[in-house]
Each structure stands twice: as C-alpha cells, then as structure tokens.
Write an enzyme that holds these catalytic residues in place. Structure first.
Site, PDB file in Angstrom:
ATOM      1  N   ARG A 171       0.845  -1.205   0.000  1.00  0.00           N
ATOM      2  CA  ARG A 171       0.000   0.000   0.000  1.00  0.00           C
ATOM      3  C   ARG A 171       0.874   1.245   0.000  1.00  0.00           C
ATOM      4  O   ARG A 171       0.618   2.193  -0.745  1.00  0.00           O
ATOM      5  CB  ARG A 171      -0.912  -0.013   1.225  1.00  0.00           C
ATOM      6  CG  ARG A 171      -1.989  -1.065   1.195  1.00  0.00           C
ATOM      7  CD  ARG A 171      -2.724  -1.185   2.496  1.00  0.00           C
ATOM      8  NE  ARG A 171      -1.867  -1.446   3.643  1.00  0.00           N
ATOM      9  CZ  ARG A 171      -2.237  -2.081   4.740  1.00  0.00           C
ATOM     10  NH1 ARG A 171      -3.474  -2.516   4.846  1.00  0.00           N
ATOM     11  NH2 ARG A 171      -1.404  -2.281   5.731  1.00  0.00           N
ATOM     12  N   ASP A 191       8.565  -6.839  -7.294  1.00  0.00           N
ATOM     13  CA  ASP A 191       7.646  -7.470  -6.356  1.00  0.00           C
ATOM     14  C   ASP A 191       7.216  -8.789  -6.979  1.00  0.00           C
ATOM     15  O   ASP A 191       6.490  -8.796  -7.982  1.00  0.00           O
ATOM     16  CB  ASP A 191       6.429  -6.580  -6.087  1.00  0.00           C
ATOM     17  CG  ASP A 191       5.528  -7.125  -4.980  1.00  0.00           C
ATOM     18  OD1 ASP A 191       5.401  -8.361  -4.873  1.00  0.00           O
ATOM     19  OD2 ASP A 191       4.937  -6.325  -4.232  1.00  0.00           O
ATOM     20  N   ALA A 251      10.542   1.641   5.629  1.00  0.00           N
ATOM     21  CA  ALA A 251       9.772   0.427   5.936  1.00  0.00           C
ATOM     22  C   ALA A 251      10.263  -0.181   7.243  1.00  0.00           C
ATOM     23  O   ALA A 251       9.798   0.187   8.323  1.00  0.00           O
ATOM     24  CB  ALA A 251       9.883  -0.560   4.779  1.00  0.00           C
ATOM     25  N   ARG A 252      11.203  -1.109   7.168  1.00  0.00           N
ATOM     26  CA  ARG A 252      11.806  -1.732   8.339  1.00  0.00           C
ATOM     27  C   ARG A 252      13.281  -1.987   8.054  1.00  0.00           C
ATOM     28  O   ARG A 252      13.649  -2.354   6.938  1.00  0.00           O
ATOM     29  CB  ARG A 252      11.121  -3.069   8.681  1.00  0.00           C
ATOM     30  CG  ARG A 252       9.721  -2.942   9.244  1.00  0.00           C
ATOM     31  CD  ARG A 252       9.685  -2.256  10.589  1.00  0.00           C
ATOM     32  NE  ARG A 252       8.349  -2.257  11.164  1.00  0.00           N
ATOM     33  CZ  ARG A 252       7.974  -1.431  12.131  1.00  0.00           C
ATOM     34  NH1 ARG A 252       8.801  -0.529  12.619  1.00  0.00           N
ATOM     35  NH2 ARG A 252       6.745  -1.508  12.629  1.00  0.00           N
ATOM     36  N   ASP A 275      14.551   6.027   8.025  1.00  0.00           N
ATOM     37  CA  ASP A 275      13.658   6.319   9.149  1.00  0.00           C
ATOM     38  C   ASP A 275      13.620   5.147  10.123  1.00  0.00           C
ATOM     39  O   ASP A 275      12.990   5.239  11.173  1.00  0.00           O
ATOM     40  CB  ASP A 275      12.247   6.608   8.628  1.00  0.00           C
ATOM     41  CG  ASP A 275      11.295   7.074   9.724  1.00  0.00           C
ATOM     42  OD1 ASP A 275      11.624   8.040  10.437  1.00  0.00           O
ATOM     43  OD2 ASP A 275      10.214   6.457   9.870  1.00  0.00           O
ATOM     44  N   GLU A 280      16.770   0.785  17.959  1.00  0.00           N
ATOM     45  CA  GLU A 280      15.948   1.982  18.162  1.00  0.00           C
ATOM     46  C   GLU A 280      15.605   2.104  19.640  1.00  0.00           C
ATOM     47  O   GLU A 280      15.081   1.140  20.216  1.00  0.00           O
ATOM     48  CB  GLU A 280      14.668   1.896  17.310  1.00  0.00           C
ATOM     49  CG  GLU A 280      14.946   1.849  15.826  1.00  0.00           C
ATOM     50  CD  GLU A 280      13.683   1.883  14.966  1.00  0.00           C
ATOM     51  OE1 GLU A 280      12.587   2.074  15.523  1.00  0.00           O
ATOM     52  OE2 GLU A 280      13.795   1.738  13.744  1.00  0.00           O
ATOM     53  N   HIS A 299      12.289   7.361  13.161  1.00  0.00           N
ATOM     54  CA  HIS A 299      11.120   6.482  13.010  1.00  0.00           C
ATOM     55  C   HIS A 299       9.815   7.266  13.215  1.00  0.00           C
ATOM     56  O   HIS A 299       8.968   6.895  14.016  1.00  0.00           O
ATOM     57  CB  HIS A 299      11.194   5.311  14.005  1.00  0.00           C
ATOM     58  CG  HIS A 299      10.395   4.121  13.569  1.00  0.00           C
ATOM     59  ND1 HIS A 299      10.686   2.840  13.954  1.00  0.00           N
ATOM     60  CD2 HIS A 299       9.295   4.014  12.764  1.00  0.00           C
ATOM     61  CE1 HIS A 299       9.817   1.991  13.428  1.00  0.00           C
ATOM     62  NE2 HIS A 299       8.960   2.685  12.701  1.00  0.00           N
ATOM     63  N   ALA A 302       5.244   8.113   9.792  1.00  0.00           N
ATOM     64  CA  ALA A 302       3.779   8.050   9.743  1.00  0.00           C
ATOM     65  C   ALA A 302       3.091   9.010  10.698  1.00  0.00           C
ATOM     66  O   ALA A 302       1.864   9.094  10.712  1.00  0.00           O
ATOM     67  CB  ALA A 302       3.313   6.625  10.045  1.00  0.00           C
TER      68      ALA A 302
END
Length: 371
Positions: A171, A191, A251-252, A275, A280, A299, A302
C-alpha cells in the site's frame, strides 16, 4: 477505567485500551461521538497494565488496541469471554495479538492503510532531498565548512525522467510510486507477487531485483518484513547500485543489512535516507549519525496530524461496519502474525505515545473535547 456492562440488545460494549493523549491524536471529536453512537464505550487509560485490561474485558465484544497495549494472549483472552472483534489502530498486529485469538475465531482489523500516504510523502521527501543532495549541503554548513567547500557535492538531479526503483508494491509502495510518477519519474518495481496486469494499471515496469538496483538512481524500500525478506538487500545487492545512487528506507531495517549499508555509504559512493534502524532508539555513537551522505529521521514517517486522525477514522468505520453486520474492509487473518516486528520497533512506538502524552499536557489555544 470508565464504562458499563454490555446491555442485552444494546450496543456492544467496546473497550478502548488507549491513554488519553493518544486517543486525542487518533479520534477527532466527531469521530469519537460516532463510536459512542454505536458502542457502549469503556476506556482503559492504563493500556499496558494487564490487570487493568483483564478487569475491563469480561462482557466486552470489541477491543480497540494501539501502540503499547498489553499483548492479548491466552490469559487475557480468557477474561474476554465475549470478545468478537479486535480493532487495532496501528498497522502490524503481531506485537499485540497471539495466535490464540485467531484460533478462537475473534475477528481482527487494523488501520495500516491509513499510514500509506504519510509514509509515502516522507519517502518522496527523502527522494527529492537525496537527488538534490540537500542533506550533504546541510551537514557541510552545520559542521563549519567554509562556503566554497560546503558547495561541493556529487552531481544533482531532478525527479523528472529520473529512474526510480520501488521494492515492494505494498500500500505504501503504491502510494509512493503514484507520487513519484506524478512528478515525472520513470518507475520500475520489483515485487514477485505483482501481476503484469497490476503493473500495467500502475504504469510501472516490472523488473528483477538485480536490474532494479543496477538501473535506478533512487531505490525506495516498501516491502513487508517477513522471514523471507530478512536482509533482502545485503552486500551483494547494495554493490549493484550505481555510483551516485541513493537508498530510501521508511519500511523496516529488517529488509536491509545495516552493516553492509554502513560499509557502502562510508565510501561515499552512494547516499541513503533512513527512518528505521536495527537499534531503536539509535545509539548516540552510532556511525550513521556522523556520515554526511546519510539523512536520518527517528522512526517518525507516519506520525502526521492527518495520518493519526486517519487511523482513528479507519478504526471507527470498521467498528460501525461490525455493528451493522457488514464485511470489514481491513480485516486480517492469522497470517498477519508472520510479519516480523522487532521489540525495538515496538518500544519506539510506545515511547512516541508517551511523548505525545507529554505534549498533550501542554495547554493549547483550542482545547479539544476530552476522549
């Protein structure tokens, strides 16, 4: 804790296990009133307190969770004897829900779709900054270099006609590629689950991972954190990036071998904007903090005002569908537990909620209704 027992034939008793500050961020007053119109709401401010949550769950049919909410395992599920729906106000549910929940047939929904736009915008901001070397100029001026020396940087580029590679048509990946294409970028996607028809509809070129890395000026990572995507980008893959290319990861960190990335950016050959990190909070002495060709944020991709409110709107809309007997739009199954979410990431999200609580205690010129 506030609320009452579920009334026979009345609205479902709904436990909202979120602290006041986070509720204010997530639920606009009108959205909160919509929830109260369809549910008998019980609020648990001490959302990480297992005892407080266990005391609130008996008789509840709906549970609203968020960052820092105690994990709903078999013990707490036993207290939730009538639980039918868990509505998570975040994205990944694996840190908060156990397999027992799905085994008992409790439905689960999450609000991750609402995070796509703000994270995509940050990824786009990173992309533009890296293309124009804004981070390098900023670091040079702040570190005390003279004007002429600070003006030296690798070639800069515009996003118009820029080859941009997207790893993962998630998304967020789709939101990002739409923004990049709107500004004129030529987008390629890797993908393995994207169909040719979907790629055509998105207006992107499907390529292998190696081709994407070799041909893209900017590579944006938007793949899910699954066991099979661990260090998807390692030393071999990062070496495929062209000199002067850049990597964006909102993302991660799970997806990128951080040691390999540090080794690559230390050479100055590529740039990066991040990010997310293996550790962390990012330690003060971490090598990424001092590199002039790396742009860092803690981080927070969002965490926009609009993004948080969208999470609340999505959650309440799902509960409205549940109470009306309509299908959920964002329901997830047990496979959602396969997503890998580190303890460090969960800790960061919890600390962000705590920081919001401190900020919320400061008077504002337009106070909001207490939720």
């Amino acid at each position: 804790m506030t609320g009452s027992a579920d009334r026979p034939g009345g609205p479902p008793r709904t436990v909202v296990a979120l602290p006041a500050a986070l509720r204010r961020e997530l639920f606009a007053p009108g959205v909160w009133e919509r929830l109260r119109a369809v549910a008998d709401v019980t609020v648990v401010d001490a959302h990480s307190d297992r005892g407080a949550l266990a005391a609130a769950l008996p008789g509840a049919r709906v549970l609203v969770t968020g960052w820092g909410t105690a994990r709903i395992d078999g013990e707490l599920l036993a207290a939730g004897d009538r639980l039918e729906l868990v509505a998570h106000t975040g994205g990944a549910v694996s840190p908060y829900l156990g397999a027992e929940l799905f085994a008992r047939g409790v439905r689960v929904t999450q609000a991750g779709a609402a995070m796509a736009r703000p994270v995509a915008e940050v990824a786009l901001a990173f992309t533009l900054a890296l293309l124009h070397r804004v981070h390098r100029f900023d670091h040079a001026l702040r570190s005390g270099l003279d004007w002429e020396t600070a003006s030296v940087a690798p070639p800069r580029h515009e996003i118009l006609d820029c080859p941009v590679g997207v790893i993962g048509a998630s998304r967020t990946g789709r939101a990002y590629l739409a923004l990049a294409r709107a500004l004129g970028a030529r987008v390629s996607v890797y993908d393995p689950y994207l169909t040719a028809a979907d790629a055509a509809e998105l207006g992107v070129r499907q390529v292998s991972l190696d081709v994407l890395l070799a041909e893209s000026r900017v590579v944006a990572v938007h793949a899910p954190a699954l066991p099979e995507t661990r260090h998807l980008l390692g030393r071999r893959e990062l070496a495929l990036l062209a000199d002067g290319a850049a990597l964006v990861n909102t993302a991660r960190s799970w997806l990128v071998d951080e040691d390999a990335l540090i080794a690559e950016v230390r050479t100055g050959r590529i740039d990066a904007a991040l990010d997310v990190y293996d550790a962390e909070p990012l330690p003060l002495g971490h090598p990424l903090r001092s590199l002039p060709n790396v742009l860092l944020t803690p981080h927070q991709a969002a965490a926009t005002v609009q993004g948080r409110l969208a999470l609340g709107e999505s959650t309440v809309a799902e509960i409205e569908r549940f109470t009306a007997g309509r299908p959920l739009l964002h329901g997830v199954g047990a496979q959602a537990l396969d997503r890998v979410e580190s303890a460090e990431a969960s800790a960061v999200e919890a600390s962000a909620a705590e920081a919001s609580a401190v900020e919320a205690s400061t008077p504002h010129p337009h106070p909001r209704t207490e939720l």
